[in-house]
Design an enzyme around this catalytic site. Structure first.
Site, mmCIF file in Angstrom:
data_model
loop_
_atom_site.group_PDB
_atom_site.id
_atom_site.type_symbol
_atom_site.label_atom_id
_atom_site.label_comp_id
_atom_site.label_asym_id
_atom_site.label_seq_id
_atom_site.Cartn_x
_atom_site.Cartn_y
_atom_site.Cartn_z
ATOM 1 N N GLU A 137 -5.017 4.742 -3.155
ATOM 2 C CA GLU A 137 -6.286 5.230 -3.123
ATOM 3 C C GLU A 137 -6.652 6.181 -3.912
ATOM 4 O OE1 GLU A 137 -6.908 6.220 0.875
ATOM 5 O OE2 GLU A 137 -6.226 4.494 1.768
ATOM 6 N N LYS B 88 -0.656 -0.736 -4.218
ATOM 7 C CA LYS B 88 -2.288 -0.024 -4.143
ATOM 8 C C LYS B 88 -2.393 1.455 -3.863
ATOM 9 C CE LYS B 88 -4.903 -0.888 -0.521
ATOM 10 N NZ LYS B 88 -5.357 0.350 -0.058
ATOM 11 N N ASP C 3 1.058 -1.227 -0.144
ATOM 12 C CA ASP C 3 0.068 0.042 0.226
ATOM 13 C C ASP C 3 0.936 1.238 -0.131
ATOM 14 O OD1 ASP C 3 -2.539 0.757 -0.121
ATOM 15 O OD2 ASP C 3 -2.938 0.487 2.308
ATOM 16 N N GLU D 208 -14.220 -0.059 -0.631
ATOM 17 C CA GLU D 208 -14.527 0.183 0.779
ATOM 18 C C GLU D 208 -15.702 0.769 1.060
ATOM 19 O OE1 GLU D 208 -10.868 0.766 2.771
ATOM 20 O OE2 GLU D 208 -11.912 0.970 4.693
#
Ligand code: KIV
Length: 265
Positions: A116, A114, A84, A183
């Site tokens: 966001e 990853k 992440d 999410e």
């Protein structure tokens, strides 16, 4: 042993086999998860909260993340290792994002990163892919945006927000991400997004119709006492087991019962 790759995850979606993802932060846990056949080990920036004790994910640094990615790498053979990217390591400009993401592959041994965010990340994703760095997306309740969202709130309940999330998912897919974490979304919206994409979606509090599921490991093992989101199922209560063991150890040492002959040279 069949190594999990971004290509095999796509095949799983196409053949309707669920993808399993857990967060992982250390070597011994990575070995057990790999043995259990978990598809993706995600060194999440939840490290900040569930391991390092911060209130949000924002403070964790690239170097702290890397330290844990390296440990997980040593324990992982079969699973895909995803790192992440922490707050502000990819938001400023694409070239900086590529440099930082590259560290996770080059120094940490991760196989993907990853990030966001929705459409605003398209340029960054393309720059990473141009540097041969596979990228996983993450939309909906994005914890790095906790202050902008005004708390950890379910996203996409209103029509305009839901439409925006559907379009974000399509734009991330077009940009080339290999999967997207959804999410904190109503399950109906997560299902619609999942059905509209050819790449896998991973549910994190987004219901059962995604192509896979992720949980934060200390949550599902009962090792994070501060709070438990509604979508988390506790598969074990290791916190209680540890407390019992620590108390017994203290008692036995204090009473002179340990170490005994059996545990002495
Ligand atoms: O950081 C993390 O652990 C995550 C998962 C909750 C998806 O991003």
């Amino acid at each position: 042993m069949e190594k999990i790759t971004t290509a095999s995850l796509l095949t799983k979606k196409q053949t309707h086999r669920k993808i399993t993802v857990l967060t992982c932060y250390d070597y011994p846990t990575a070995k057990i998860m790999d043995q259990a056949g978990i598809d993706i080990l995600l060194v999440g920036d939840t490290l900040a909260m569930v391991v390092l004790g911060y209130e949000t994910t924002l403070p964790v640094t690239i170097d702290e993340m890397l330290h844990h990615v390296k440990a997980v790498k040593r324990g992982t053979k079969k699973a895909l290792l995803v790192a992440d990217m922490p707050y502000l390591s990819y938001q400023i400009k694409p070239s900086e994002a590529v440099r930082n993401a590259g560290r996770f592959l080059k120094e940490g041994g991760a196989e993907a990163v990853k990030i966001e965010g929705g459409r605003e990340m398209v340029k960054t994703i393309k720059a990473m892919l141009a540097a041969d760095i596979p990228v996983m997306g993450h939309i909906g309740l994005t914890p790095q945006a906790v202050h902008k969202m005004g708390g950890y709130k379910v996203q996409g309940r209103e029509k305009t927000q839901a439409e925006k999330l559907k379009e974000d998912a399509l734009q991330l897919q077009d940009a080339g991400v290999f999967a997207i974490v959804l999410e904190g979304l109503p399950w109906q919206l997560a299902k619609e997004i999942t059905d509209s994409l050819s790449i896998p979606t991973i549910s994190c509090g987004a219901g059962k119709y995604c192509d896979g599921q992720v949980l934060v490991t200390p949550d599902m093992l009962g090792l994070f006492p501060d709070f438990t989101p509604k979508f988390v199922k506790k598969y074990a209560d290791l916190g209680s087991i540890m407390l019992k063991a620590f108390k017994q150890y203290k008692r036995e040492v204090e009473q002179g019962k340990f170490p005994d002959k059996k545990h002495s040279y």
